[in-house]
Design an enzyme around this catalytic site. Structure first.
Site, mmCIF file in Angstrom:
data_model
loop_
_atom_site.group_PDB
_atom_site.id
_atom_site.type_symbol
_atom_site.label_atom_id
_atom_site.label_comp_id
_atom_site.label_asym_id
_atom_site.label_seq_id
_atom_site.Cartn_x
_atom_site.Cartn_y
_atom_site.Cartn_z
ATOM 1 N N ASP A 30 49.624 40.527 34.077
ATOM 2 C CA ASP A 30 48.788 41.784 34.231
ATOM 3 C C ASP A 30 47.958 41.972 33.087
ATOM 4 O O ASP A 30 48.323 41.604 32.069
ATOM 5 C CB ASP A 30 49.176 42.899 34.877
ATOM 6 N N LYS A 77 44.107 43.259 37.010
ATOM 7 C CA LYS A 77 43.241 43.912 37.761
ATOM 8 C C LYS A 77 43.024 45.402 36.777
ATOM 9 O O LYS A 77 43.825 46.271 36.507
ATOM 10 C CB LYS A 77 43.861 44.450 39.195
ATOM 11 N N MET A 130 46.123 56.334 36.378
ATOM 12 C CA MET A 130 44.814 55.706 36.723
ATOM 13 C C MET A 130 43.960 57.044 37.156
ATOM 14 O O MET A 130 43.244 56.807 38.106
ATOM 15 C CB MET A 130 44.901 54.920 37.785
#
Length: 283
Positions: free
Chosen positions: A50, A71, A186
């Site tokens: 990642d 991502k 996030m």
């Protein structure tokens, strides 16, 4: 330099051909990797990693092919379906596959989705937990997510859902009343909206908050602010993700537990930031 090929004596599991190990790489600092993860890196034919995996960690698997599958919000990224099916494809080719994910694979990391896809395709898996940024990242900033004088509960929540918007399934106003300490993954993009919901739910605008960017890395930056000033202070300071947001009085403890500043020679800002009026060892 530590020889990353060396492992202490133990009956370490073998990564067999056709298997996929889903592994947490921790919040950033390569030293926070687990020994099971290091064992996997030594054996893998392919490492599918990642965006937030430290490059030094990949250096510990020189024999493997490294495939990027990161991502990042607002940036071109591989589709989750394609990532999951790529893992299936590699395993079906007889590869020893290590899926390396930032933090812990099962904490807002889509590891559960990928693992389920693999099992549905008959691929054997192993899960290797990692240190989640919501715990390890805050600890590096000197913020304990639990403290007996502050909280008996902590809530972990994501700041966006599959659409990229603030999760509609999360009752932010209820969390304002029920979450003593709130850790938001996030959440930078929607920090203003989240703060407004928490304030509307009764949280005080003076509630201590912290934003920890690039947690546990040499580029770590920590902003201490309040809920009412959160959005404005993020903008003024030009903060960018990845970041962890923390809301609650636990943030005050950074004034005495900022161990990185103390290592650099700074004195604690306040030995009693909670205002207990007595030594910490006293009940």
């Amino acid at each position: 330099m530590i020889d990353s090929r060396a492992l202490p004596s133990f009956d370490w599991p073998k990564l067999e051909p056709g298997w996929v190990w889903l592994c947490g790489a921790g919040p950033g600092d390569p030293g926070l990797l687990t020994l099971h993860a290091l064992n996997a890196l030594k054996q893998a034919d392919v490492v599918v990693y990642d965006a937030l995996v430290a490059p030094q960690i990949l250096d510990w698997a020189p024999q493997a092919i490294h495939e990027y599958a990161g991502k990042r919000g607002g940036k071109p990224s591989a589709k989750q379906q394609d990532i999951s099916l790529r893992l299936v494809e590699l395993a079906q080719q007889g590869k020893r596959v290590l899926r390396l994910k930032g933090g812990d694979p099962f904490v807002f990391g889509r590891g559960g989705e990928e693992a389920q896809t693999l099992v549905q395709h008959g691929i054997p898996i192993r899960i290797i937990p990692g240190i989640s940024a919501g715990i390890g990242g805050l600890a590096y900033a000197g913020i304990p997510v639990t403290h007996r004088d502050v909280n008996q509960s902590v809530v972990f929540v994501t700041g966006h859902d599959q659409t990229g918007e603030t999760p509609q399934a999360v009752n932010w106003r209820a969390l304002a009343q029920g979450a003593q300490v709130l850790v938001i993954y996030m959440g930078m993009k929607h920090a203003g909206r989240i703060a407004a919901e928490l304030l509307a739910g009764g949280r005080s605008p003076d509630e201590p908050c912290a934003v920890v960017c690039q947690a546990t890395t040499p580029d770590q930056h920590v902003l201490e602010t309040t809920l009412g000033a959160l959005e404005n202070d993020i903008e003024i300071n030009g903060l960018k993700p990845p970041a962890i947001l923390c809301v609650g009085r636990a943030v005050l403890l950074r004034q005495v537990l900022d161990w990185q500043s103390m290592m650099a020679g700074d004195a604690p800002r306040d030995l009693d930031p909670l205002g207990r009026g007595r030594p910490a060892e006293m009940p």
